[in-house]
Design a protein around this motif. Structure first.
Motif, short mmCIF file in Angstrom:
data_model
loop_
_atom_site.label_atom_id
_atom_site.label_comp_id
_atom_site.label_asym_id
_atom_site.label_seq_id
_atom_site.Cartn_x
_atom_site.Cartn_y
_atom_site.Cartn_z
N ALA A 232 0.86 -1.10 0.14
CA ALA A 232 -0.09 0.04 0.02
C ALA A 232 0.97 1.14 -0.06
O ALA A 232 0.58 2.31 -0.63
CB ALA A 232 -1.02 -0.13 1.20
N ARG A 233 1.95 1.22 0.65
CA ARG A 233 2.92 2.61 0.82
C ARG A 233 4.12 2.05 0.37
O ARG A 233 4.99 2.99 0.53
CB ARG A 233 2.84 2.94 2.09
CG ARG A 233 1.32 3.24 2.54
CD ARG A 233 1.49 4.39 3.76
NE ARG A 233 1.66 5.72 2.87
CZ ARG A 233 2.22 6.72 3.71
NH1 ARG A 233 2.33 6.67 5.23
NH2 ARG A 233 2.16 7.81 3.03
N TRP A 234 4.36 1.16 -0.52
CA TRP A 234 5.86 0.84 -0.97
C TRP A 234 6.34 2.31 -1.65
O TRP A 234 7.60 2.73 -1.41
CB TRP A 234 5.89 -0.30 -2.04
CG TRP A 234 7.10 -0.74 -2.21
CD1 TRP A 234 7.65 -0.51 -3.39
CD2 TRP A 234 8.18 -1.64 -1.82
NE1 TRP A 234 8.87 -1.06 -3.45
CE2 TRP A 234 9.28 -1.96 -2.22
CE3 TRP A 234 7.93 -2.53 -0.57
CZ2 TRP A 234 10.10 -2.61 -1.95
CZ3 TRP A 234 9.10 -3.41 0.14
CH2 TRP A 234 10.10 -3.40 -0.98
N ASP A 235 5.82 2.72 -2.72
CA ASP A 235 6.37 3.65 -3.48
C ASP A 235 6.44 5.08 -2.87
O ASP A 235 7.38 5.84 -3.03
CB ASP A 235 5.48 3.78 -4.73
CG ASP A 235 5.33 2.79 -5.64
OD1 ASP A 235 6.19 1.84 -5.76
OD2 ASP A 235 4.42 2.80 -6.26
N ALA A 236 5.75 5.05 -1.68
CA ALA A 236 5.89 6.43 -0.83
C ALA A 236 7.13 6.29 -0.21
O ALA A 236 7.82 7.42 0.48
CB ALA A 236 4.59 6.36 0.15
N PHE A 237 7.75 4.93 0.55
CA PHE A 237 8.78 5.00 1.30
C PHE A 237 10.14 4.41 0.60
O PHE A 237 11.14 5.05 1.08
CB PHE A 237 8.47 4.37 2.37
CG PHE A 237 7.55 4.79 3.51
CD1 PHE A 237 8.03 6.05 4.11
CD2 PHE A 237 6.33 4.34 3.45
CE1 PHE A 237 7.19 6.92 5.20
CE2 PHE A 237 5.49 5.09 4.38
CZ PHE A 237 5.90 6.25 5.13
N VAL A 238 10.01 3.70 -0.36
CA VAL A 238 11.13 3.14 -0.97
C VAL A 238 11.66 3.79 -1.84
O VAL A 238 11.00 4.10 -2.95
CB VAL A 238 10.83 1.46 -1.48
CG1 VAL A 238 11.98 0.90 -2.17
CG2 VAL A 238 10.33 0.76 -0.19
#
Length: 379
Positions: A232-238
Motif C-alpha cells: 500500500a505504501r511501498w512507493d511512498a517510502f522506498v
C-alpha cells in the motif's frame, strides 16, 4: 584451529563475515564504561536501542561487550518495572517510563538464549524481564493498545507492534523457566487484535515509515494482510538504490529503517526484495565498519528546501542502532544460504511463543472462539 569468523553471519555479494565483525566492534567501541550503549559517542542511551546493540554485538562476536550491555539494564530499571526514556552519561535526562523500551529486554534475553543456550543467563535476567512486562501490560488501554507513558493517554503503532514481539519473547522465556504468565498472553491477544483490526485507534504517525512496516516486523500482521500493508505504501517510502525514507515527506533515507523493512520482508519469505534493500543501504557504510544514520538526496524529483542539506550524510554521525540493524538483518538474510546464527529467526518469529488467542474483546469484534463457532455452524 577454529576460524573466529565461522559463526559470524554474512550475505554473499553484500557483506562479509569480516565486515560484520568489524561493525560489531564499532558498536563496542562506542560502549561506555558502565556498559551503556548510546546512540553515538556523547549522545543519550535508550534501553530499546541499547538492547538492539547488545543483540548485534553478540551476533558479531563481541560476547563480553554484549553481556556488559545486558548487565547495565537492571541498574536503570525502577521499582515499578519501567525504565527512563533517556539517560546521558549515567544521568537520567528524561525520566518518563516508556512502554516499548521497558518491554524490549525480553527480546534480547530470548535472543541470547537462542544463540548461547545459557540458562543461567536467562535466570539472572528473568526478574527484570518479568517486572518490566508486568508494568507494560498494566498500561493497556481498553481497545488493546498500550499507553505510551503513564502520563500520556495514547498508543503508538510502531511501539505497540514491538511490544507484541516482546510479549511473545516473554512468554517463550516463561515457558522455558516453567513460570507461566497468563496475563501477558491475554494482553498479547488483545494487543494483536488491535494491531490487525484497529490501527486507526493508534496515534496518527503515518508519515513515518516505522508505522507502515512495524505491524509486519513485530509479527502481529502476517500472510496476505502483511503483503497488502507493505504494498500500500511501498512507493511512498522506498527509494530504489538508496533505501527507504524515514518520513514520507522528506528526501532522507535511513539505514536502520531500511534494514528493519528487509527483516519484515524476510519474515514474509520475500528474500529478493529484502536482499535488494540490504544491498542498497550499504552506501551508508563508513570507516571501521560504522554506519551513517542517513542520507539526504536531491535527484531532481524531490524538492529540498532552500538552505537545507542536499546529497549529504545527515545527521553527521554514525549511530550504534544503525550498525545493529545491519547486523541483525544480515543474520536474518544469511540463513537462506546457511550463513547465520541460531538467533537469526528472532524477527521472523519462528522461535517465539505461538501467536496469542484473541479473547474477551471489548471492541465488539468477534473473538477467535466466536469465529470458530460460526465456521462450525456454517459447516
Amino acid at each position: 584451529m577454529t576460524d573466529p569468523l565461522a559463526r559470524i553471519p554474512y550475505v554473499d555479494g553484500i557483506i562479509s563475515a569480516a565486515q560484520v565483525a568489524e561493525t560489531a566492534a564499532s558498536i563496542a567501541a562506542m560502549q561506555e564504561d558502565c556498559g551503556s550503549v548510546p546512540w553515538t559517542t556523547g549522545e543519550h542511551t535508550d534501553v530499546w536501542n541499547h538492547v538492539e546493540a547488545a543483540m548485534a554485538m553478540l551476533v558479531g562476536g563481541q560476547v563480553e561487550a554484549a553481556e556488559r550491555a545486558y548487565a547495565w539494564v537492571p541498574t536503570v530499571q525502577r521499582a515499578d518495572g519501567s525504565v527512563p526514556m533517556k539517560i546521558v552519561n549515567g544521568v537520567v535526562e528524561d525520566p518518563r517510563g516508556e512502554v516499548n523500551m521497558s518491554a524490549y529486554l525480553a527480546v534480547g534475553v530470548w535472543h541470547h538464549w537462542l544463540v548461547r543456550r545459557d540458562v543461567r543467563f536467562v535466570q539472572q535476567y528473568w526478574p527484570t524481564v518479568r517486572s518490566a512486562l508486568d508494568w507494560v501490560v498494566s498500561q493497556q488501554l481498553p481497545f488493546g493498545g498500550i499507553n505510551w507513558t503513564p502520563t500520556e493517554s495514547f498508543a503508538l503503532l510502531a511501539g505497540c507492534s514491538s511490544i507484541y514481539h516482546s510479549l511473545r519473547a516473554g512468554v517463550a522465556l516463561a515457558d522455558l523457566l516453567d513460570d507461566p504468565q497468563p496475563e501477558w498472553e491475554l494482553a498479547g491477544g488483545r494487543l494483536g487484535h488491535a494491531l490487525r483490526e484497529h490501527r486507526d485507534l493508534f496515534a496518527d504517525k503515518s508519515t513515518y515509515s516505522m508505522d507502515w512496516y512495524y505491524p509486519v516486523l513485530g509479527g502481529a500482521v502476517r500472510g496476505r494482510d502483511a503483503l497488502e500493508v507493505l504494498e500500500a505504501r511501498w512507493d511512498a517510502f522506498v527509494v530504489p538504490g538508496m533505501g527507504i525514507r524515514c518520513v514520507d515527506t522528506n528526501p532522507w533515507v535511513t539505514g536502520a529503517e531500511t534494514c528493519e523493512l528487509a527483516m519484515a520482508l524476510d519474515g514474509l519469505g520475500d528474500h529478493r526484495r529484502a536482499l535488494t534493500l540490504l544491498g542498497d543501504m550499504q552506501h551508508l557504510r563508513g570507516e571501521d565498519g560504522r554506519y551513517w544514520t542517513g542520507w539526504v538526496y536531491g535527484d531532481g524529483s524531490t524538492v529540498v528546501p532552500e538552505g537545507e542539506p542536499r546529497d549529504v550524510y545527515w545527521p553527521v554521525e554514525c549511530t550504534t542502532y544503525t550498525a545493529a540493524a545491519v547486523i541483525l538483518a544480515v543474520d536474518a538474510l544469511g540463513e537462506v544460504a546457511g550463513h547465520s546464527t541460531a538467533g537469526s529467526g528472532i524477527y521472523r518469529g519462528t522461535s517465539l511463543a505461538p501467536h496469542f488467542t484473541e479473547l474477551a474483546l471489548e471492541c465488539g469484534c468477534p473473538s477467535a472462539d466466536d469465529l470458530s463457532r460460526l465456521a462450525g455452524g456454517a459447516a
